[in-house]
Design a protein around this motif. Structure first.
Motif, PDB file in Angstrom:
ATOM      1  N   LYS A 271       0.821  -1.207   0.000  1.00 50.82           N
ATOM      2  CA  LYS A 271       0.000   0.000   0.000  1.00 50.82           C
ATOM      3  C   LYS A 271       0.859   1.262   0.000  1.00 50.82           C
ATOM      4  N   GLU A 272       2.125   1.118   0.376  1.00 53.57           N
ATOM      5  CA  GLU A 272       3.016   2.260   0.460  1.00 53.57           C
ATOM      6  C   GLU A 272       3.507   2.663  -0.930  1.00 53.57           C
ATOM      7  N   MET A 273       3.532   3.967  -1.182  1.00 50.17           N
ATOM      8  CA  MET A 273       4.063   4.467  -2.445  1.00 50.17           C
ATOM      9  C   MET A 273       5.163   5.481  -2.144  1.00 50.17           C
ATOM     10  N   PHE A 274       6.281   5.360  -2.829  1.00 50.55           N
ATOM     11  CA  PHE A 274       7.375   6.301  -2.628  1.00 50.55           C
ATOM     12  C   PHE A 274       7.679   6.997  -3.943  1.00 50.55           C
ATOM     13  N   GLU A 275       8.277   8.167  -3.839  1.00 48.12           N
ATOM     14  CA  GLU A 275       8.607   8.958  -5.020  1.00 48.12           C
ATOM     15  C   GLU A 275      10.072   8.787  -5.369  1.00 48.12           C
ATOM     16  N   ALA A 276      10.355   8.560  -6.652  1.00 44.86           N
ATOM     17  CA  ALA A 276      11.725   8.385  -7.101  1.00 44.86           C
ATOM     18  C   ALA A 276      12.483   9.701  -6.998  1.00 44.86           C
ATOM     19  N   ARG A 277      13.701   9.620  -6.490  1.00 42.85           N
ATOM     20  CA  ARG A 277      14.556  10.788  -6.339  1.00 42.85           C
ATOM     21  C   ARG A 277      15.869  10.562  -7.089  1.00 42.85           C
ATOM     22  N   PRO A 278      16.494  11.615  -7.597  1.00 40.85           N
ATOM     23  CA  PRO A 278      17.802  11.445  -8.246  1.00 40.85           C
ATOM     24  C   PRO A 278      18.829  10.882  -7.266  1.00 40.85           C
ATOM     25  N   ILE A 279      19.702   9.998  -7.768  1.00 44.00           N
ATOM     26  CA  ILE A 279      20.755   9.388  -6.952  1.00 44.00           C
ATOM     27  C   ILE A 279      22.077  10.040  -7.332  1.00 44.00           C
ATOM     28  N   GLY A 280      22.803  10.506  -6.357  1.00 46.49           N
ATOM     29  CA  GLY A 280      24.079  11.150  -6.611  1.00 46.49           C
ATOM     30  C   GLY A 280      25.133  10.173  -7.113  1.00 46.49           C
ATOM     31  N   TRP A 281      26.177  10.731  -7.764  1.00 46.52           N
ATOM     32  CA  TRP A 281      27.228   9.909  -8.340  1.00 46.52           C
ATOM     33  C   TRP A 281      27.903   9.051  -7.282  1.00 46.52           C
ATOM     34  N   PHE A 282      28.294   9.621  -6.162  1.00 48.32           N
ATOM     35  CA  PHE A 282      29.011   8.883  -5.120  1.00 48.32           C
ATOM     36  C   PHE A 282      28.127   7.781  -4.533  1.00 48.32           C
ATOM     37  N   LYS A 283      26.881   8.112  -4.283  1.00 45.72           N
ATOM     38  CA  LYS A 283      25.976   7.138  -3.669  1.00 45.72           C
ATOM     39  C   LYS A 283      25.765   5.940  -4.587  1.00 45.72           C
ATOM     40  N   TYR A 284      25.602   6.213  -5.916  1.00 45.23           N
ATOM     41  CA  TYR A 284      25.303   5.114  -6.833  1.00 45.23           C
ATOM     42  C   TYR A 284      26.538   4.278  -7.142  1.00 45.23           C
ATOM     43  N   TYR A 285      27.665   4.934  -7.500  1.00 45.07           N
ATOM     44  CA  TYR A 285      28.839   4.202  -7.977  1.00 45.07           C
ATOM     45  C   TYR A 285      29.764   3.723  -6.862  1.00 45.07           C
ATOM     46  N   VAL A 286      29.612   4.246  -5.650  1.00 46.33           N
ATOM     47  CA  VAL A 286      30.469   3.820  -4.545  1.00 46.33           C
ATOM     48  C   VAL A 286      29.664   3.083  -3.481  1.00 46.33           C
ATOM     49  N   PHE A 287      28.649   3.764  -2.945  1.00 49.28           N
ATOM     50  CA  PHE A 287      27.870   3.150  -1.871  1.00 49.28           C
ATOM     51  C   PHE A 287      27.060   1.953  -2.362  1.00 49.28           C
ATOM     52  N   GLY A 288      26.472   2.057  -3.578  1.00 53.03           N
ATOM     53  CA  GLY A 288      25.645   0.970  -4.099  1.00 53.03           C
ATOM     54  C   GLY A 288      26.398  -0.346  -4.237  1.00 53.03           C
ATOM     55  N   PRO A 289      27.568  -0.389  -4.934  1.00 52.30           N
ATOM     56  CA  PRO A 289      28.326  -1.639  -5.029  1.00 52.30           C
ATOM     57  C   PRO A 289      28.798  -2.157  -3.675  1.00 52.30           C
ATOM     58  N   LEU A 290      29.194  -1.272  -2.764  1.00 60.23           N
ATOM     59  CA  LEU A 290      29.622  -1.719  -1.431  1.00 60.23           C
ATOM     60  C   LEU A 290      28.462  -2.373  -0.683  1.00 60.23           C
ATOM     61  N   ARG A 291      27.284  -1.820  -0.833  1.00 62.14           N
ATOM     62  CA  ARG A 291      26.103  -2.399  -0.182  1.00 62.14           C
ATOM     63  C   ARG A 291      25.791  -3.784  -0.744  1.00 62.14           C
ATOM     64  N   ALA A 292      25.925  -3.931  -2.082  1.00 66.72           N
ATOM     65  CA  ALA A 292      25.668  -5.234  -2.696  1.00 66.72           C
ATOM     66  C   ALA A 292      26.688  -6.270  -2.220  1.00 66.72           C
ATOM     67  N   ARG A 293      27.954  -5.887  -2.134  1.00 67.35           N
ATOM     68  CA  ARG A 293      28.979  -6.824  -1.648  1.00 67.35           C
ATOM     69  C   ARG A 293      28.737  -7.205  -0.203  1.00 67.35           C
ATOM     70  N   TYR A 294      28.330  -6.243   0.603  1.00 70.82           N
ATOM     71  CA  TYR A 294      28.060  -6.542   2.015  1.00 70.82           C
ATOM     72  C   TYR A 294      26.905  -7.526   2.157  1.00 70.82           C
ATOM     73  N   ARG A 295      25.863  -7.356   1.366  1.00 69.06           N
ATOM     74  CA  ARG A 295      24.715  -8.276   1.451  1.00 69.06           C
ATOM     75  C   ARG A 295      25.104  -9.679   0.962  1.00 69.06           C
ATOM     76  N   ARG A 296      25.948  -9.751  -0.071  1.00 68.09           N
ATOM     77  CA  ARG A 296      26.423 -11.063  -0.512  1.00 68.09           C
ATOM     78  C   ARG A 296      27.273 -11.728   0.566  1.00 68.09           C
ATOM     79  N   TRP A 297      28.097 -10.931   1.242  1.00 72.92           N
ATOM     80  CA  TRP A 297      28.929 -11.471   2.331  1.00 72.92           C
ATOM     81  C   TRP A 297      28.053 -11.975   3.464  1.00 72.92           C
ATOM     82  N   ARG A 298      27.017 -11.223   3.816  1.00 68.45           N
ATOM     83  CA  ARG A 298      26.099 -11.652   4.883  1.00 68.45           C
ATOM     84  C   ARG A 298      25.394 -12.935   4.493  1.00 68.45           C
TER      85      ARG A 298
END
Length: 302
Positions: A271-298
Protein backbone atom coordinates in the motif's frame (compact mmCIF):
# COMPACT_ATOMS: atom_id res chain seq x y z
CA UNK A 1 52.06 36.66 -64.67
CA UNK A 2 52.61 32.98 -65.41
CA UNK A 3 56.29 33.34 -64.61
CA UNK A 4 55.41 34.90 -61.28
CA UNK A 5 53.08 32.00 -60.37
CA UNK A 6 55.65 29.41 -61.43
CA UNK A 7 58.30 31.18 -59.43
CA UNK A 8 56.09 31.11 -56.33
CA UNK A 9 55.29 27.41 -56.75
CA UNK A 10 58.80 26.22 -57.59
CA UNK A 11 60.14 26.14 -53.99
CA UNK A 12 57.12 23.98 -52.96
CA UNK A 13 57.07 21.51 -55.85
CA UNK A 14 58.25 18.65 -53.66
CA UNK A 15 55.54 19.29 -51.03
CA UNK A 16 52.82 19.57 -53.67
CA UNK A 17 53.91 16.30 -55.28
CA UNK A 18 53.84 14.62 -51.86
CA UNK A 19 50.29 15.89 -51.17
CA UNK A 20 49.09 14.71 -54.58
CA UNK A 21 50.60 11.28 -54.03
CA UNK A 22 49.09 11.03 -50.54
CA UNK A 23 45.63 12.06 -51.84
CA UNK A 24 45.81 9.46 -54.62
CA UNK A 25 46.85 6.80 -52.11
CA UNK A 26 43.98 7.74 -49.77
CA UNK A 27 41.44 7.55 -52.60
CA UNK A 28 42.80 4.16 -53.71
CA UNK A 29 42.70 2.82 -50.14
CA UNK A 30 39.11 4.04 -49.68
CA UNK A 31 38.01 2.42 -52.94
CA UNK A 32 39.76 -0.84 -52.01
CA UNK A 33 38.09 -0.81 -48.57
CA UNK A 34 34.63 -0.26 -50.06
CA UNK A 35 35.22 -3.04 -52.59
CA UNK A 36 36.38 -5.39 -49.82
CA UNK A 37 33.36 -4.59 -47.64
CA UNK A 38 31.01 -5.20 -50.58
CA UNK A 39 32.75 -8.49 -51.26
CA UNK A 40 32.48 -9.54 -47.60
CA UNK A 41 28.82 -8.51 -47.56
CA UNK A 42 27.99 -10.80 -50.47
CA UNK A 43 30.48 -13.64 -49.92
CA UNK A 44 30.47 -16.54 -47.44
CA UNK A 45 27.66 -17.06 -44.91
CA UNK A 46 26.66 -15.20 -41.80
CA UNK A 47 23.66 -16.69 -40.02
CA UNK A 48 22.51 -15.81 -36.52
CA UNK A 49 19.79 -17.51 -34.52
CA UNK A 50 18.54 -19.18 -31.40
CA UNK A 51 16.16 -21.92 -30.29
CA UNK A 52 14.03 -22.84 -27.29
CA UNK A 53 13.67 -26.18 -25.51
CA UNK A 54 10.35 -27.13 -23.95
CA UNK A 55 9.39 -29.72 -21.36
CA UNK A 56 5.83 -31.01 -21.61
CA UNK A 57 3.60 -33.52 -19.85
CA UNK A 58 2.58 -34.79 -23.30
CA UNK A 59 5.92 -36.51 -23.92
CA UNK A 60 8.81 -37.94 -21.90
CA UNK A 61 11.57 -36.13 -23.78
CA UNK A 62 12.13 -32.38 -24.02
CA UNK A 63 11.94 -31.05 -27.56
CA UNK A 64 12.78 -28.01 -29.69
CA UNK A 65 9.69 -25.82 -29.52
CA UNK A 66 10.88 -22.94 -31.74
CA UNK A 67 13.81 -21.72 -33.81
CA UNK A 68 14.82 -18.38 -35.29
CA UNK A 69 17.47 -18.04 -38.03
CA UNK A 70 18.50 -14.64 -39.41
CA UNK A 71 20.47 -14.08 -42.62
CA UNK A 72 22.91 -11.21 -42.05
CA UNK A 73 24.30 -11.19 -45.60
CA UNK A 74 23.19 -9.47 -48.80
CA UNK A 75 22.71 -12.79 -50.57
CA UNK A 76 20.26 -15.68 -50.44
CA UNK A 77 21.10 -18.98 -48.70
CA UNK A 78 19.79 -22.42 -49.69
CA UNK A 79 19.13 -24.49 -46.56
CA UNK A 80 18.82 -28.26 -46.95
CA UNK A 81 18.48 -29.23 -43.28
CA UNK A 82 18.52 -27.74 -39.79
CA UNK A 83 20.02 -29.61 -36.83
CA UNK A 84 20.55 -28.93 -33.16
CA UNK A 85 23.96 -30.05 -31.95
CA UNK A 86 23.44 -30.96 -28.30
CA UNK A 87 26.85 -32.51 -27.66
CA UNK A 88 29.89 -33.76 -29.56
CA UNK A 89 28.57 -36.25 -32.11
CA UNK A 90 24.85 -35.75 -31.37
CA UNK A 91 22.69 -33.86 -33.88
CA UNK A 92 18.90 -33.65 -33.55
CA UNK A 93 17.18 -33.19 -36.91
CA UNK A 94 14.78 -30.24 -36.75
CA UNK A 95 13.95 -29.66 -40.43
CA UNK A 96 14.68 -31.69 -43.58
CA UNK A 97 14.50 -29.66 -46.82
CA UNK A 98 16.47 -32.14 -48.94
CA UNK A 99 13.75 -32.44 -51.59
CA UNK A 100 12.88 -28.75 -51.65
CA UNK A 101 15.54 -26.47 -50.16
CA UNK A 102 14.36 -23.56 -48.07
CA UNK A 103 15.58 -20.26 -49.54
CA UNK A 104 16.49 -17.69 -46.89
CA UNK A 105 16.63 -14.39 -48.74
CA UNK A 106 19.04 -11.53 -48.03
CA UNK A 107 18.55 -10.08 -44.53
CA UNK A 108 15.51 -12.31 -44.00
CA UNK A 109 14.53 -13.87 -40.67
CA UNK A 110 12.92 -17.30 -40.55
CA UNK A 111 10.96 -18.49 -37.52
CA UNK A 112 9.04 -21.68 -36.84
CA UNK A 113 7.34 -23.35 -33.87
CA UNK A 114 7.03 -27.08 -33.11
CA UNK A 115 4.78 -29.26 -30.98
CA UNK A 116 5.54 -32.24 -28.70
CA UNK A 117 7.21 -35.40 -30.02
CA UNK A 118 6.55 -39.09 -29.42
CA UNK A 119 10.19 -40.16 -29.04
CA UNK A 120 13.67 -39.95 -30.61
CA UNK A 121 15.21 -42.62 -32.86
CA UNK A 122 18.88 -43.26 -33.70
CA UNK A 123 20.30 -46.28 -35.60
CA UNK A 124 16.86 -47.92 -35.68
CA UNK A 125 16.36 -47.81 -31.89
CA UNK A 126 14.74 -45.39 -29.46
CA UNK A 127 17.11 -43.05 -27.66
CA UNK A 128 16.49 -40.89 -24.58
CA UNK A 129 17.81 -37.32 -24.84
CA UNK A 130 16.79 -35.84 -21.47
CA UNK A 131 20.30 -35.39 -20.12
CA UNK A 132 21.72 -33.82 -23.28
CA UNK A 133 18.84 -31.42 -23.72
CA UNK A 134 19.43 -29.72 -20.38
CA UNK A 135 21.28 -26.52 -21.23
CA UNK A 136 23.19 -26.50 -18.00
CA UNK A 137 24.98 -29.73 -18.92
CA UNK A 138 25.89 -29.30 -22.60
CA UNK A 139 26.13 -26.35 -24.98
CA UNK A 140 23.60 -26.35 -27.81
CA UNK A 141 24.22 -24.86 -31.26
CA UNK A 142 22.05 -24.70 -34.35
CA UNK A 143 23.78 -26.21 -37.40
CA UNK A 144 22.46 -25.89 -40.96
CA UNK A 145 23.28 -27.82 -44.12
CA UNK A 146 23.64 -25.34 -46.98
CA UNK A 147 24.75 -25.35 -50.58
CA UNK A 148 28.19 -24.37 -49.25
CA UNK A 149 28.32 -27.18 -46.70
CA UNK A 150 27.99 -27.25 -42.93
CA UNK A 151 27.49 -23.92 -41.17
CA UNK A 152 27.25 -23.35 -37.41
CA UNK A 153 24.72 -20.62 -36.63
CA UNK A 154 26.05 -17.82 -34.46
CA UNK A 155 24.27 -17.12 -31.22
CA UNK A 156 22.88 -13.58 -30.83
CA UNK A 157 24.47 -11.36 -28.19
CA UNK A 158 22.94 -11.79 -24.76
CA UNK A 159 20.33 -9.17 -24.06
CA UNK A 160 21.14 -6.71 -21.31
CA UNK A 161 18.68 -6.13 -18.47
CA UNK A 162 18.83 -3.75 -15.50
CA UNK A 163 18.67 -6.81 -13.24
CA UNK A 164 22.23 -7.63 -14.36
CA UNK A 165 23.36 -4.30 -12.89
CA UNK A 166 21.23 -4.88 -9.79
CA UNK A 167 23.30 -7.92 -8.85
CA UNK A 168 26.36 -5.64 -8.64
CA UNK A 169 24.61 -2.50 -7.45
CA UNK A 170 21.38 -2.77 -5.46
CA UNK A 171 20.54 0.88 -6.02
CA UNK A 172 19.55 -0.14 -9.57
CA UNK A 173 15.77 -0.30 -9.97
CA UNK A 174 13.59 -1.57 -12.82
CA UNK A 175 10.36 0.43 -13.13
CA UNK A 176 7.53 -1.31 -15.02
CA UNK A 177 4.58 0.71 -16.36
CA UNK A 178 1.19 -0.92 -15.84
CA UNK A 179 -1.60 -0.28 -18.34
CA UNK A 180 -5.27 -1.13 -18.21
CA UNK A 181 -7.22 -2.23 -21.27
CA UNK A 182 -10.94 -2.20 -22.03
CA UNK A 183 -12.19 -3.53 -25.36
CA UNK A 184 -8.87 -2.80 -27.03
CA UNK A 185 -8.54 0.75 -25.66
CA UNK A 186 -5.84 1.80 -23.20
CA UNK A 187 -7.16 3.22 -19.91
CA UNK A 188 -5.16 5.77 -17.92
CA UNK A 189 -4.89 5.77 -14.14
CA UNK A 190 -7.13 8.84 -13.76
CA UNK A 191 -10.11 7.10 -15.39
CA UNK A 192 -12.35 6.22 -12.46
CA UNK A 193 -15.46 4.86 -14.16
CA UNK A 194 -16.42 3.38 -17.52
CA UNK A 195 -20.01 4.13 -18.49
CA UNK A 196 -21.60 2.05 -21.26
CA UNK A 197 -24.78 3.46 -22.78
CA UNK A 198 -26.86 1.05 -24.89
CA UNK A 199 -29.32 2.68 -27.30
CA UNK A 200 -32.08 1.16 -29.41
CA UNK A 201 -30.84 -1.57 -31.72
CA UNK A 202 -28.01 -2.50 -29.37
CA UNK A 203 -25.70 0.36 -30.38
CA UNK A 204 -23.30 1.06 -27.54
CA UNK A 205 -21.39 4.17 -26.54
CA UNK A 206 -18.55 4.03 -24.02
CA UNK A 207 -17.62 7.02 -21.88
CA UNK A 208 -14.46 7.33 -19.79
CA UNK A 209 -15.13 9.31 -16.60
CA UNK A 210 -12.03 10.73 -14.91
CA UNK A 211 -11.62 11.75 -11.26
CA UNK A 212 -11.53 15.47 -12.05
CA UNK A 213 -14.27 15.61 -14.69
CA UNK A 214 -16.50 17.58 -12.29
CA UNK A 215 -14.00 20.45 -12.79
CA UNK A 216 -13.50 20.28 -16.57
CA UNK A 217 -16.99 19.09 -17.64
CA UNK A 218 -16.07 17.11 -20.80
CA UNK A 219 -19.69 16.55 -21.95
CA UNK A 220 -22.10 19.21 -23.18
CA UNK A 221 -25.32 17.32 -22.41
CA UNK A 222 -24.30 15.82 -19.06
CA UNK A 223 -23.02 17.82 -16.09
CA UNK A 224 -20.75 15.74 -13.87
CA UNK A 225 -20.94 16.70 -10.17
CA UNK A 226 -18.46 15.94 -7.42
CA UNK A 227 -21.13 13.99 -5.55
CA UNK A 228 -21.82 11.79 -8.61
CA UNK A 229 -18.21 10.62 -8.56
CA UNK A 230 -18.43 9.26 -5.02
CA UNK A 231 -19.66 5.83 -6.19
CA UNK A 232 -20.80 3.87 -9.21
CA UNK A 233 -24.40 4.00 -7.99
CA UNK A 234 -24.27 7.79 -7.68
CA UNK A 235 -22.92 8.13 -11.21
CA UNK A 236 -25.56 5.74 -12.55
CA UNK A 237 -28.27 7.80 -10.83
CA UNK A 238 -26.93 10.95 -12.52
CA UNK A 239 -27.15 9.39 -15.97
CA UNK A 240 -30.61 7.95 -15.27
CA UNK A 241 -31.83 11.40 -14.30
CA UNK A 242 -30.74 12.70 -17.69
CA UNK A 243 -32.60 9.83 -19.36
CA UNK A 244 -35.79 10.57 -17.43
CA UNK A 245 -35.69 14.27 -18.40
CA UNK A 246 -35.13 13.38 -22.08
CA UNK A 247 -31.69 14.95 -22.36
CA UNK A 248 -30.15 11.51 -22.88
CA UNK A 249 -31.63 8.68 -24.95
CA UNK A 250 -30.63 5.10 -24.12
CA UNK A 251 -32.18 1.82 -23.01
CA UNK A 252 -29.63 0.72 -20.40
CA UNK A 253 -26.75 2.18 -18.41
CA UNK A 254 -23.81 0.18 -17.08
CA UNK A 255 -21.16 1.70 -14.80
CA UNK A 256 -17.88 -0.07 -14.11
CA UNK A 257 -15.92 1.03 -11.04
CA UNK A 258 -12.26 0.81 -12.07
CA UNK A 259 -10.94 1.69 -8.62
CA UNK A 260 -12.64 -1.41 -7.24
CA UNK A 261 -11.06 -3.55 -9.98
CA UNK A 262 -7.64 -1.99 -9.40
CA UNK A 263 -7.92 -2.66 -5.67
CA UNK A 264 -8.56 -6.35 -6.25
CA UNK A 265 -5.89 -6.65 -8.95
CA UNK A 266 -3.20 -4.99 -6.86
CA UNK A 267 -3.99 -6.91 -3.69
CA UNK A 268 -0.44 -8.32 -3.54
CA UNK A 269 1.18 -4.88 -3.91
CA UNK A 270 2.33 -2.85 -0.96
CA UNK A 271 0.00 0.00 0.00
CA UNK A 272 3.02 2.26 0.46
CA UNK A 273 4.06 4.47 -2.44
CA UNK A 274 7.38 6.30 -2.63
CA UNK A 275 8.61 8.96 -5.02
CA UNK A 276 11.73 8.39 -7.10
CA UNK A 277 14.56 10.79 -6.34
CA UNK A 278 17.80 11.45 -8.25
CA UNK A 279 20.75 9.39 -6.95
CA UNK A 280 24.08 11.15 -6.61
CA UNK A 281 27.23 9.91 -8.34
CA UNK A 282 29.01 8.88 -5.12
CA UNK A 283 25.98 7.14 -3.67
CA UNK A 284 25.30 5.11 -6.83
CA UNK A 285 28.84 4.20 -7.98
CA UNK A 286 30.47 3.82 -4.55
CA UNK A 287 27.87 3.15 -1.87
CA UNK A 288 25.65 0.97 -4.10
CA UNK A 289 28.33 -1.64 -5.03
CA UNK A 290 29.62 -1.72 -1.43
CA UNK A 291 26.10 -2.40 -0.18
CA UNK A 292 25.67 -5.23 -2.70
CA UNK A 293 28.98 -6.82 -1.65
CA UNK A 294 28.06 -6.54 2.01
CA UNK A 295 24.72 -8.28 1.45
CA UNK A 296 26.42 -11.06 -0.51
CA UNK A 297 28.93 -11.47 2.33
CA UNK A 298 26.10 -11.65 4.88
CA UNK A 299 24.34 -14.27 2.76
CA UNK A 300 27.46 -16.44 2.46
CA UNK A 301 28.33 -16.15 6.15
CA UNK A 302 24.94 -17.41 7.12
Amino acid sequence: MLQTILGAIKPHVGLIALLVSFTALLISATAATIAWLNYRRKSSLNLRGFHSIKFSAECDDPYVSSIVIENLKDRAVSIYAVYLRVSRGYYILIEDFEKSPHILRAYETWTKSYGPIEHYIAHGSRIAMQSLLHRGITKHRLVVSTSEGKHVVKEPPKAWKPTHDYLRNQLTTTVSPQRGMYEGEVIGGNVQYIVTLTAEGGKKQTLMIRRFDHKVQPFEEIRITEASLKSADALRTLFQSHVSTGRLSCESIEVMDLDDLRERRSGLLSKEMFEARPIGWFKYYVFGPLRARYRRWRRRSG
